[in-house]
Design an enzyme around this catalytic site. Structure first.
Site, mmCIF file in Angstrom:
data_model
loop_
_atom_site.group_PDB
_atom_site.id
_atom_site.type_symbol
_atom_site.label_atom_id
_atom_site.label_comp_id
_atom_site.label_asym_id
_atom_site.label_seq_id
_atom_site.Cartn_x
_atom_site.Cartn_y
_atom_site.Cartn_z
ATOM 1 N N LYS A 23 -10.074 -9.024 6.428
ATOM 2 C CA LYS A 23 -9.562 -8.209 7.523
ATOM 3 C C LYS A 23 -9.799 -8.861 8.878
ATOM 4 O O LYS A 23 -10.895 -9.383 9.147
ATOM 5 C CB LYS A 23 -10.237 -6.835 7.499
ATOM 6 C CG LYS A 23 -9.978 -6.040 6.233
ATOM 7 C CD LYS A 23 -10.762 -4.745 6.210
ATOM 8 C CE LYS A 23 -10.538 -4.005 4.899
ATOM 9 N NZ LYS A 23 -11.325 -2.760 4.818
ATOM 10 N N CYS A 51 0.839 -1.205 0.000
ATOM 11 C CA CYS A 51 0.000 0.000 0.000
ATOM 12 C C CYS A 51 0.873 1.254 0.000
ATOM 13 O O CYS A 51 1.669 1.458 0.925
ATOM 14 C CB CYS A 51 -0.896 -0.006 1.234
ATOM 15 S SG CYS A 51 -1.841 1.522 1.452
ATOM 16 N N VAL A 108 -5.919 1.009 6.057
ATOM 17 C CA VAL A 108 -4.559 1.251 6.539
ATOM 18 C C VAL A 108 -3.989 2.435 5.761
ATOM 19 O O VAL A 108 -4.413 2.699 4.642
ATOM 20 C CB VAL A 108 -3.669 -0.006 6.366
ATOM 21 C CG1 VAL A 108 -4.189 -1.143 7.209
ATOM 22 C CG2 VAL A 108 -3.539 -0.429 4.901
#
Length: 254
Positions: free
Chosen positions: A54, A27, A67
């Site tokens: 998750k 990410c 996140v």
């Protein structure tokens, strides 16, 4: 530290007394927070999250389960990369990453905002290629040209100055990923040195910044992850130590 991404049913690791960043290894927004933590030589733990499955407890730290989220004290957290990195810079001022000039801070924020179009084009090219339009490629290159011109006009090695700052660590994770697109057959997204000499020099300089070098991934690694995600089965746990540019340096202070 394990690169395993925790998922539904996995227990929350015990709190170790340090700040803890909940992230996903691929990410770019989570990477921003990692880079700032590294740049400030802070002690922290990383907990990677499977964003498709998750773990239930992530919602205690990030209401939408996104996140990054930073646990700054046991059970106490803030979320969103822009909020986290500004918090870290203000909380730990010994290594300042923003200009003292309010106008320059505003200009840095506008630069990040203007670069958002290139980021959006990247996401379409990487993960939704059938929706890619010529104007998106044009927007991507306008973003690169804008960034290169800004570096030229500032006349410094990094956007922030002679050392990288918050604006560099905010933009870098996307530049890192842009380099993977030609490996996926998206040659129209190549950052050619003949056209982008200043920008490519900047990219090479950023690769060697300790905070970046300890966490960055090679274009081939990003390409492999992008392919897995585009096929609907993101391989979160694909990494081994050879995929990382180098090991993370030991942190020095709380």
């Amino acid at each position: 530290m394990s690169e395993k991404h925790l998922q539904t049913g996995d227990e929350l690791p015990a709190y170790g007394g340090k700040m803890r960043l909940f992230a996903m290894r691929f990410c770019p927004y989570a990477e921003r927070s990692v880079l700032v933590l590294n740049a400030k030589n802070l002690q922290y733990d990383l907990v990677y999250i499977n964003l498709d499955q998750k773990p239930e407890w992530i919602f205690n730290f990030s209401p939408k389960g996104t996140v990054p989220a930073l646990e700054y004290g046991q059970g106490k957290a803030i979320f969103d990369s822009n909020i986290i990195i500004v918090y870290l810079d203000e909380k730990y001022p010994d290594v300042p990453l923003q200009s003292t000039d309010p106008l320059r801070r505003a200009e840095d924020k506008m630069l990040v905002e203007k670069f958002a179009g290139a980021q959006s084009a990247y996401y379409t090219a990487a993960f939704n290629a059938p929706a890619l339009r010529p104007d998106m490629v044009e927007t991507y290159h306008k973003g690169l040209e804008m960034l290169q011109k800004e570096i030229e006009n500032r006349g410094t090695k990094y956007i922030h100055g002679n050392e990288p700052g918050l604006v560099d660590y905010t933009i870098w994770p996307f530049l890192e990923r842009f380099l993977a697109l030609p490996l996926l057959g998206k040659n129209e997204f190549a950052i050619e040195k003949t056209k982008y000499e200043v920008l490519t020099n900047y990219i090479e300089a950023m690769k060697n910044v300790p905070a970046v070098k300890s966490y960055c991934l090679a274009p081939e690694t990003h390409a492999k992850y992008i392919e897995s995600r585009a096929k609907g089965n993101p391989d979160y746990n694909m990494l081994d130590t050879s995929a990382v540019c180098c090991m993370r340096p030991r942190k020095k202070k709380e």
